[in-house]
Design a protein around this motif. Structure first.
Motif, PDB file in Angstrom:
ATOM      1  N   MET A   1       0.850  -1.194   0.000  1.00 22.49           N
ATOM      2  CA  MET A   1       0.000   0.000   0.000  1.00 22.49           C
ATOM      3  C   MET A   1       0.888   1.247   0.000  1.00 22.49           C
ATOM      4  SD  MET A   1      -2.954   1.085   2.747  1.00 22.49           S
ATOM      5  CE  MET A   1      -3.846   2.622   2.574  1.00 22.49           C
ATOM      6  N   ALA A   2       0.604   2.163  -0.916  1.00 23.31           N
ATOM      7  CA  ALA A   2       1.423   3.372  -1.041  1.00 23.31           C
ATOM      8  C   ALA A   2       1.264   4.266   0.180  1.00 23.31           C
ATOM      9  CB  ALA A   2       1.021   4.139  -2.298  1.00 23.31           C
ATOM     10  N   ALA A   3       2.380   4.896   0.557  1.00 23.02           N
ATOM     11  CA  ALA A   3       2.330   5.813   1.701  1.00 23.02           C
ATOM     12  C   ALA A   3       1.523   7.051   1.339  1.00 23.02           C
ATOM     13  CB  ALA A   3       3.750   6.215   2.096  1.00 23.02           C
ATOM     14  N   ARG A   4       0.820   7.580   2.313  1.00 23.85           N
ATOM     15  CA  ARG A   4       0.032   8.793   2.072  1.00 23.85           C
ATOM     16  C   ARG A   4       0.946  10.005   1.950  1.00 23.85           C
ATOM     17  NH1 ARG A   4      -4.191   7.876   6.960  1.00 23.85           N
ATOM     18  NH2 ARG A   4      -2.274   7.033   7.860  1.00 23.85           N
ATOM     19  N   ARG A   5       0.557  10.926   1.059  1.00 25.45           N
ATOM     20  CA  ARG A   5       1.272  12.192   0.905  1.00 25.45           C
ATOM     21  C   ARG A   5       0.314  13.312   1.261  1.00 25.45           C
ATOM     22  NH1 ARG A   5       2.769  13.506  -4.211  1.00 25.45           N
ATOM     23  NH2 ARG A   5       4.722  14.538  -3.644  1.00 25.45           N
ATOM     24  N   ILE A   6       0.732  14.167   2.174  1.00 25.86           N
ATOM     25  CA  ILE A   6      -0.111  15.251   2.674  1.00 25.86           C
ATOM     26  C   ILE A   6       0.492  16.583   2.239  1.00 25.86           C
ATOM     27  CG2 ILE A   6      -1.178  16.249   4.724  1.00 25.86           C
ATOM     28  CD1 ILE A   6      -1.915  13.330   4.319  1.00 25.86           C
ATOM     29  N   LEU A   7      -0.328  17.430   1.633  1.00 28.36           N
ATOM     30  CA  LEU A   7       0.143  18.762   1.268  1.00 28.36           C
ATOM     31  C   LEU A   7       0.405  19.571   2.537  1.00 28.36           C
ATOM     32  CD1 LEU A   7       0.657  20.880  -0.965  1.00 28.36           C
ATOM     33  CD2 LEU A   7      -1.748  21.549  -0.722  1.00 28.36           C
ATOM     34  N   GLN A   8       1.581  20.175   2.621  1.00 21.03           N
ATOM     35  CA  GLN A   8       1.974  20.970   3.790  1.00 21.03           C
ATOM     36  C   GLN A   8       2.303  22.387   3.318  1.00 21.03           C
ATOM     37  OE1 GLN A   8       4.938  19.225   6.458  1.00 21.03           O
ATOM     38  NE2 GLN A   8       5.945  21.206   6.625  1.00 21.03           N
ATOM     39  N   VAL A   9       1.579  23.362   3.828  1.00 25.02           N
ATOM     40  CA  VAL A   9       1.747  24.758   3.430  1.00 25.02           C
ATOM     41  C   VAL A   9       2.211  25.560   4.644  1.00 25.02           C
ATOM     42  CG1 VAL A   9       0.628  26.807   2.472  1.00 25.02           C
ATOM     43  CG2 VAL A   9      -0.087  24.514   1.714  1.00 25.02           C
ATOM     44  N   SER A  10       3.337  26.231   4.521  1.00 26.07           N
ATOM     45  CA  SER A  10       3.839  27.103   5.589  1.00 26.07           C
ATOM     46  C   SER A  10       3.388  28.525   5.303  1.00 26.07           C
ATOM     47  CB  SER A  10       5.368  27.042   5.656  1.00 26.07           C
ATOM     48  OG  SER A  10       5.798  25.723   5.938  1.00 26.07           O
ATOM     49  N   ALA A  11       2.743  29.148   6.276  1.00 26.62           N
ATOM     50  CA  ALA A  11       2.191  30.490   6.084  1.00 26.62           C
ATOM     51  C   ALA A  11       2.381  31.309   7.344  1.00 26.62           C
ATOM     52  CB  ALA A  11       0.710  30.398   5.713  1.00 26.62           C
ATOM     53  N   PRO A  37      -4.835  17.043   3.271  1.00 26.10           N
ATOM     54  CA  PRO A  37      -4.817  15.734   2.605  1.00 26.10           C
ATOM     55  C   PRO A  37      -5.785  15.732   1.418  1.00 26.10           C
ATOM     56  CG  PRO A  37      -6.147  15.631   4.589  1.00 26.10           C
ATOM     57  CD  PRO A  37      -5.548  17.003   4.555  1.00 26.10           C
ATOM     58  N   SER A  38      -5.644  14.788   0.521  1.00 26.16           N
ATOM     59  CA  SER A  38      -6.590  14.670  -0.582  1.00 26.16           C
ATOM     60  C   SER A  38      -7.965  14.311  -0.011  1.00 26.16           C
ATOM     61  CB  SER A  38      -6.132  13.586  -1.556  1.00 26.16           C
ATOM     62  OG  SER A  38      -6.164  12.318  -0.929  1.00 26.16           O
ATOM     63  N   PRO A  39      -9.051  14.678  -0.706  1.00 28.23           N
ATOM     64  CA  PRO A  39     -10.399  14.420  -0.175  1.00 28.23           C
ATOM     65  C   PRO A  39     -10.661  12.949   0.140  1.00 28.23           C
ATOM     66  CG  PRO A  39     -10.498  15.948  -2.020  1.00 28.23           C
ATOM     67  CD  PRO A  39      -9.080  15.449  -1.958  1.00 28.23           C
ATOM     68  N   SER A  40      -9.989  12.050  -0.558  1.00 31.09           N
ATOM     69  CA  SER A  40     -10.230  10.619  -0.342  1.00 31.09           C
ATOM     70  C   SER A  40      -9.410  10.039   0.807  1.00 31.09           C
ATOM     71  CB  SER A  40      -9.906   9.837  -1.624  1.00 31.09           C
ATOM     72  OG  SER A  40      -8.542  10.022  -1.982  1.00 31.09           O
ATOM     73  N   THR A  41      -8.480  10.840   1.333  1.00 35.57           N
ATOM     74  CA  THR A  41      -7.616  10.361   2.415  1.00 35.57           C
ATOM     75  C   THR A  41      -8.290  10.557   3.773  1.00 35.57           C
ATOM     76  OG1 THR A  41      -5.626  10.896   1.152  1.00 35.57           O
ATOM     77  CG2 THR A  41      -5.369  10.605   3.522  1.00 35.57           C
ATOM     78  N   LYS A  42      -8.433   9.500   4.514  1.00 34.79           N
ATOM     79  CA  LYS A  42      -9.052   9.566   5.842  1.00 34.79           C
ATOM     80  C   LYS A  42      -7.950   9.521   6.901  1.00 34.79           C
ATOM     81  CE  LYS A  42     -13.048   9.361   3.818  1.00 34.79           C
ATOM     82  NZ  LYS A  42     -13.818  10.615   3.639  1.00 34.79           N
TER      83      LYS A  42
END
Length: 350
Positions: A1-11, A37-42
């Protein structure tokens, strides 16, 4: 199973608009990390907490709301991984990101500076720990304005004991530096989300002479002894553009450059004092108050706060613990700067 990738934004939220191109401007505002995270990622609560612990400051996880697809869910965290009910600067940052996502993800990562009415977006969200309540924010370019309805609660600390002097000693001040005008909120716990202890200082010079607590454990225990999440010092010589400083109880750093809920609590308490002094209970709407913070840290920040309505709900005149509560409609506005975007791989959390 592929590892999840989460978008990380520094602001950074509540960046001062007047600092120009100085190095202070490039570090102004309160940092926040936005995880998307992508909408499908829980995500599980434990995973969200692990994300938060990768940060040196507060963070927010932005996910779709399961009950309403038109609404986002925000989960707010301290860098310790502790989830909290609300964080104003994190909410401002997340709303600006959602409204400007295309620009943030572009090469320059800079939403338009102009606050054009043709570039307005309304973002609606719920806080994960208060799912019954919806919040709205109006985003115009880089500025986001957050609208809230909440309870304002005040509880007096023991001014007759030695507690105030002990706190002042801890931050390098003494009682001569404090405005003892009974009309000012002094050594008072004030809350629109979490209680902050308000302390009026006579001048900007004395405000900036304060020093951050050096013993974090002792300071945390002192704050807990008065049911506070931090000291909020403010210059009592000004009424519309107020310089402030916040020393938090335990957030992983000794001082905050911008603190939305503390600014809101201060403006609400000042507004209640104004209502009491005018004797007009219908005088419930204020003009915009500008809170300036982070100056002493060379991280200039600006928070614009407005009370849209204030209704008293209860008051206790107990001599041992006088308190007050009211219902308030309040808005916060500030500029957001996006600094860095990357994808975080789940394996990096191991």
């Amino acid at each position: 199973m592929a590892a999840r990738r989460i978008l990380q934004v520094s602001a950074r939220a509540f960046v001062s608009p007047v600092a120009g191109g100085s190095s202070a401007a490039r570090s102004g505002g309160n940092p926040v990390t936005i995880f998307s995270p992508s909408p499908s990622t829980k995500l599980t609560p434990e995973f969200r907490s692990r994300l938060a612990q990768t940060c040196a400051w507060e963070s927010v996880v932005v996910e779709p709301c399961q009950e309403d697809s038109t609404v986002s869910q925000f989960s707010f965290f301290m860098p310790s991984g502790e989830e909290v009910s609300f964080c104003a600067h994190a909410a401002i940052g997340a709303c600006s990101f959602l409204a400007n996502e295309t620009a943030v993800m572009s090469a320059d990562g800079s939403p338009p500076m102009q606050h054009s009415n043709h570039n307005e977006h309304v973002v609606t969200f719920i806080a994960a720990q208060e799912r019954h309540k919806k919040y709205n924010a109006l985003v115009r370019g880089r500025e986001a304005e957050l609208f809230m309805e909440c309870e304002h609660y005040e509880s007096a600390c023991d001014k007759n004991g030695s507690t105030l002097s002990h706190f002042l000693e801890e931050i390098g001040l003494n009682e001569d530096d404090i405005d003892d005008n009974d009309a000012m909120p002094t050594f008072l716990n004030s809350s629109v989300a979490r209680p902050k202890t308000l302390i009026p200082v006579k001048s900007v010079d004395r405000l900036h002479a304060a020093t951050a607590p050096t013993n974090a454990t002792k300071f945390q225990q002192m704050c807990e002894s008065i049911d506070s999440t931090g000291l909020y010092l403010y210059d009592s010589s000004s009424t519309m553009n107020i310089e402030c400083r916040q020393f938090p109880k335990s957030s992983g750093h000794a001082e905050d450059p911008a603190t939305g809920i503390a600014a809101g609590a201060l403006v609400a308490s000042l507004h209640r004092c104004k209502m009491n002094s005018s004797g007009d209970p219908d005088d419930s709407v204020s003009t915009m108050t500008t809170i300036l913070q982070g100056t002493a840290m060379r991280r200039p920040s600006q928070i614009k706060v407005k009370i849209d309505d204030y209704t008293t709900s209860s008051t206790s005149t107990s001599t041992s613990n006088p308190s007050h509560s009211g219902n308030v409609k309040i808005s916060y506005a500030g500029l957001v700067q996006f600094d860095h975007v990357k994808y975080l791989d789940e394996t990096e959390l191991s």
